[in-house]
Design a protein around this motif. Sequence first.
Motif, mmCIF file in Angstrom:
data_model
loop_
_atom_site.group_PDB
_atom_site.id
_atom_site.type_symbol
_atom_site.label_atom_id
_atom_site.label_comp_id
_atom_site.label_asym_id
_atom_site.label_seq_id
_atom_site.Cartn_x
_atom_site.Cartn_y
_atom_site.Cartn_z
ATOM 1 N N VAL A 1 -17.272 -3.054 7.759
ATOM 2 C CA VAL A 1 -16.173 -2.165 8.174
ATOM 3 C C VAL A 1 -14.981 -2.975 8.686
ATOM 4 O O VAL A 1 -13.828 -2.702 8.342
ATOM 5 N N ALA A 2 -15.266 -3.996 9.497
ATOM 6 C CA ALA A 2 -14.181 -4.809 10.042
ATOM 7 C C ALA A 2 -13.445 -5.569 8.941
ATOM 8 O O ALA A 2 -12.204 -5.582 8.892
ATOM 9 N N ARG A 3 -14.195 -6.214 8.054
ATOM 10 C CA ARG A 3 -13.555 -6.963 6.962
ATOM 11 C C ARG A 3 -12.788 -6.027 6.025
ATOM 12 O O ARG A 3 -11.707 -6.356 5.551
ATOM 13 N N PHE A 4 -13.372 -4.871 5.764
ATOM 14 C CA PHE A 4 -12.700 -3.900 4.906
ATOM 15 C C PHE A 4 -11.369 -3.462 5.518
ATOM 16 O O PHE A 4 -10.354 -3.319 4.822
ATOM 17 N N SER A 5 -11.356 -3.240 6.841
ATOM 18 C CA SER A 5 -10.110 -2.843 7.517
ATOM 19 C C SER A 5 -9.059 -3.935 7.417
ATOM 20 O O SER A 5 -7.865 -3.656 7.256
ATOM 21 N N ARG A 6 -9.494 -5.189 7.511
ATOM 22 C CA ARG A 6 -8.559 -6.310 7.405
ATOM 23 C C ARG A 6 -8.023 -6.452 5.988
ATOM 24 O O ARG A 6 -6.862 -6.793 5.778
ATOM 25 N N LEU A 7 -8.895 -6.190 4.996
ATOM 26 C CA LEU A 7 -8.450 -6.213 3.602
ATOM 27 C C LEU A 7 -7.412 -5.120 3.357
ATOM 28 O O LEU A 7 -6.354 -5.368 2.767
ATOM 29 N N ALA B 1 -15.151 -8.356 -3.322
ATOM 30 C CA ALA B 1 -15.794 -9.668 -3.366
ATOM 31 C C ALA B 1 -14.810 -10.774 -3.023
ATOM 32 O O ALA B 1 -15.160 -11.748 -2.335
ATOM 33 N N ALA B 2 -13.552 -10.647 -3.502
ATOM 34 C CA ALA B 2 -12.533 -11.663 -3.200
ATOM 35 C C ALA B 2 -12.257 -11.739 -1.711
ATOM 36 O O ALA B 2 -11.858 -12.791 -1.200
ATOM 37 N N ALA B 3 -12.478 -10.624 -0.995
ATOM 38 C CA ALA B 3 -12.256 -10.604 0.448
ATOM 39 C C ALA B 3 -13.508 -10.979 1.234
ATOM 40 O O ALA B 3 -13.511 -10.899 2.462
ATOM 41 N N GLY B 4 -14.557 -11.388 0.533
ATOM 42 C CA GLY B 4 -15.775 -11.818 1.207
ATOM 43 C C GLY B 4 -16.713 -10.697 1.569
ATOM 44 O O GLY B 4 -17.603 -10.867 2.405
ATOM 45 N N LEU B 5 -16.565 -9.529 0.940
ATOM 46 C CA LEU B 5 -17.427 -8.391 1.224
ATOM 47 C C LEU B 5 -18.584 -8.341 0.227
ATOM 48 O O LEU B 5 -18.395 -8.627 -0.958
ATOM 49 N N PRO B 6 -19.773 -7.957 0.661
ATOM 50 C CA PRO B 6 -20.918 -7.883 -0.254
ATOM 51 C C PRO B 6 -20.774 -6.708 -1.212
ATOM 52 O O PRO B 6 -20.368 -5.612 -0.818
ATOM 53 N N VAL B 7 -21.088 -6.937 -2.479
ATOM 54 C CA VAL B 7 -21.008 -5.908 -3.512
ATOM 55 C C VAL B 7 -22.269 -6.000 -4.363
ATOM 56 O O VAL B 7 -22.703 -7.099 -4.723
ATOM 57 N N ALA B 8 -22.849 -4.852 -4.710
ATOM 58 C CA ALA B 8 -24.001 -4.856 -5.608
ATOM 59 C C ALA B 8 -23.590 -5.424 -6.960
ATOM 60 O O ALA B 8 -22.536 -5.086 -7.492
#
Length: 653
Positions: free
Chosen positions: A631-637, A471-478
Amino acid sequence: MRRLVRFRFPGPVWPVNRTARSVAGLSCYPRLADLPGVPDLAVLAIPAAALIDALRDCVAVGVRYGIAYAGGLAESGGEGAELQRSVAALCRQTGFRLCGPNCVGIVNTGVPVTATFATALHELDSLRSGVVSVLSQSGGIGTTALSMMHHAGFGVRCLISSGNEAVLDFSDYLYALARDDGTQVIAGYLEGVADGPKLIRALEETQRRRRAVVLIKAGTTSTSARAALAHTGALVGEDRVFDAVLREMGVIRAYSVEELVDLALMLAGETRRPTGRGVGIVTFGGGNGVLAADQCAQSGLAIPELSADCVDRLRPFLVPVATAANPLDLTPTTAFRAESLAQLPTALEVIAAEPDIHSLLLIVGSLAAQAAEISDVIAGFWRNAAKPVCVSWPSPPVAAITRLAERGICAFAEPARAVRALSRLVARDRAAVRPSSREGAAPIQIDWAAYVHDRHAPFVIPEHRCHAILAAAGLPVAAGALARDEAGALQAADTVGLPVVLKGISPQVTHRAAAGLLAVDLRTHAEIVAAFRQLTARARDLSVPLDGIYVQRMQKDGVELLVSAFRDPLFGTMVACGSGGGFTEMIDDVVTRRAPIDQAAATEILTQLRIFPRAGEGGETVDVAGAADFVARFSRLAAGAPWRRFVFEVNPV
């Protein structure tokens, strides 16, 4: 010495031997200091124990480059390892550039120089030049490839046996060959890599210089192979990681010396590239065509139906192939009349004009009659065709193969080898047009210390903290919350909304479903209380401590993905995406790339998954753009993670 003379090295050759008066008819000198000049290259054909003193002598007279044949170095735990370290240290201190030790040397047909003891040169009357350079950590495989290319009627530009790589390594030679104007194709055999970023830089240079690279990467799949490489000190990465890196860099991966040679020779002569998978098969006999069509299908190539206009234009000089499946119907597999050889180019042009056909496979058959004429017709069409042309000639007359090779055409003795090479070329060229996986993708920086209390000892970050990191990296989480008791679980469920999932959180358990610490699709307070008690009891039975019970909003009716990242010791952070949920354990459907990647590359990863063509068939909504963004944001995180080694897996997304 005999080879240097036989193959006409253009400069002076000075044998140095303390006792002999002459070698191969040339006068010997007792010491390097007695030579009439400073050599460009010292070939050190001496035992390992004498290598250090010989290198010092070379440095003293001004020699800067050498090749050491000697084996017996770099043996783990013995004098050989210490000797190699001494050789490397001396070369670093003096700037001496050494090939080897434990190598068969170098051949460069551009000079020409044959600084090698390879017996493969015994049977050669002349040293053919070519545009393929062979680079191998195994001297035996390198010389075998050279010999096979000569037997096929082709020469080489360079053969480099890198040996133990005490000073210069595979990446150094790869970079140099990329910058060599005489080299258009590089065929390599690689076992261990000590410096991953250095190999990447060399491969990037081959891309900039538009050099085709075909590579065998050995020793990544078996325990015994890894043990055999342990003495080199090189880190042997996982096969999946190497495969991902090679695909990203446009390298065609081969799995045998035969395949390495086939691909290199095809690339050496064929500068046109297929723009798709469609293949037009033309044969001098029906059986070869039908079999080749099957082989194309097995290799991922397509055999398009010919258009009605094409069929009409072909009828005057083609014989239909009669099979049980296609009785007397003209198919994409077509046999020529023997008497219509003069019409062959016209027929080939008609087939090549089909928009769904991107390359042609011409199978001559076991023909000796009119071999010269057939060769000339093939060569003429091959030279002028607008699309790639692959040739196979089973049991050919030797003169015909030589005739074609002189024109740069590799004629495969077995159609299956031609199909295999063509399929690899198609896959490579599809990879070459992929979007850049790293351009515009910078690591995401967060305050990891806010979520991770121990950053040094091996540890597991619990799932609720992982979700906070996402979430801190801007990724959606349930939505979810950690509960310590039943009341807290009910409050969390009311906050996130029903239905919910309950997960037992313990640093000792990373696969909750297998451990029985998971309850899904809970729709009432009673179900939540019962599941809470069940999970806490299960934890007691397993004797594992619980940080709490994680209550999370239930997500249903979608395509499940696995998204993970890890830091590879050679190539850094890698990101992987594959089939998630129950499919993760059932099928190996994963694509891996170096991280970070941008959204375009993430989209390309998703389209490569085997589940992608069927996604949404069950009526579920498939948000490809949203998945690619994740996937892209996760790779950057992951690229910004603070650890030297880690695994961060989210399953399912």
